[in-house]
Scaffold this motif. Structure first.
Motif, PDB file in Angstrom:
ATOM      1  N   ALA A  19       0.833  -1.215   0.000  1.00  0.00           N
ATOM      2  CA  ALA A  19       0.000   0.000   0.000  1.00  0.00           C
ATOM      3  C   ALA A  19       0.860   1.255   0.000  1.00  0.00           C
ATOM      4  O   ALA A  19       0.596   2.197  -0.755  1.00  0.00           O
ATOM      5  N   GLU A  20       1.911   1.268   0.812  1.00  0.00           N
ATOM      6  CA  GLU A  20       2.753   2.467   0.890  1.00  0.00           C
ATOM      7  C   GLU A  20       3.776   2.553  -0.249  1.00  0.00           C
ATOM      8  O   GLU A  20       4.203   3.637  -0.608  1.00  0.00           O
ATOM      9  N   SER A  23       3.288   1.254  -3.424  1.00  0.00           N
ATOM     10  CA  SER A  23       2.691   1.146  -4.758  1.00  0.00           C
ATOM     11  C   SER A  23       2.878   2.414  -5.583  1.00  0.00           C
ATOM     12  O   SER A  23       2.800   2.377  -6.806  1.00  0.00           O
ATOM     13  N   SER A  24       3.173   3.527  -4.936  1.00  0.00           N
ATOM     14  CA  SER A  24       3.406   4.778  -5.673  1.00  0.00           C
ATOM     15  C   SER A  24       4.670   4.695  -6.532  1.00  0.00           C
ATOM     16  O   SER A  24       4.849   5.488  -7.447  1.00  0.00           O
ATOM     17  N   LYS A  29       0.950   3.255 -13.012  1.00  0.00           N
ATOM     18  CA  LYS A  29      -0.424   2.813 -13.243  1.00  0.00           C
ATOM     19  C   LYS A  29      -0.702   2.609 -14.731  1.00  0.00           C
ATOM     20  O   LYS A  29      -1.722   2.053 -15.103  1.00  0.00           O
ATOM     21  N   LEU A  85      -4.262  -3.255  -5.257  1.00  0.00           N
ATOM     22  CA  LEU A  85      -3.862  -2.440  -6.410  1.00  0.00           C
ATOM     23  C   LEU A  85      -5.082  -1.931  -7.177  1.00  0.00           C
ATOM     24  O   LEU A  85      -5.112  -0.792  -7.644  1.00  0.00           O
ATOM     25  N   LYS A 113      -8.029  -1.268  -5.937  1.00  0.00           N
ATOM     26  CA  LYS A 113      -8.605  -0.176  -5.139  1.00  0.00           C
ATOM     27  C   LYS A 113      -7.796   1.105  -5.286  1.00  0.00           C
ATOM     28  O   LYS A 113      -8.341   2.203  -5.147  1.00  0.00           O
ATOM     29  N   GLN A 114      -6.493   0.969  -5.557  1.00  0.00           N
ATOM     30  CA  GLN A 114      -5.639   2.148  -5.693  1.00  0.00           C
ATOM     31  C   GLN A 114      -5.633   2.706  -7.116  1.00  0.00           C
ATOM     32  O   GLN A 114      -4.886   3.628  -7.406  1.00  0.00           O
TER      33      GLN A 114
END
Length: 119
Positions: A71-72, A74-75, A79, A100, A102-103
């Protein structure tokens, strides 16, 4: 057995089935299919196992981002590119695929059977 107990059992069973269902919009491939896609530089290959598991046995080209850090981190992923996710059995990569999705990632692929199926 009371109606309340039966209801609790049904709710737990439904939750377990729901967790096992494939995530909508996520592509699933076998390890055989993965072998034919490994050299595609337009894809990102992520292994969500622990660093110890990853060091013990991993596939060249995969980057280790443990599920509990995804989660932290994935930036650091694009995308715009497809993300191919693997773990040991397919369970953690399924959770990673949902996260992923959801993000806002659009192209996500989960490797069925994970490293257990890799030969």
């Amino acid at each position: 057995m009371s109606i309340g107990n039966i209801l609790v059992i049904v709710v737990i069973a439904a939750f377990m089935v729901w967790r096992m269902l494939p995530t909508k919009g996520v592509r699933y491939i076998s390890t055989t299919q993965l072998k034919s896609e490994l050299n595609d530089r337009d894809k990102q290959y992520i292994d969500v196992r622990t660093p110890v598991e990853f060091r013990g046995n991993s596939i060249k080209g995969f980057k280790n981002i443990p599920l509990n850090q995804l989660a932290e981190k994935s930036s650091s992923l694009s995308k715009d590119k497809e993300v191919i996710v693997i773990c040991q059995s397919g369970m953690r990569s399924s959770s990673a695929s949902k996260l992923l999705k959801k993000q806002g990632f659009k192209k996500i692929t989960n490797v069925r059977g994970g490293m257990n199926a890799w030969r």
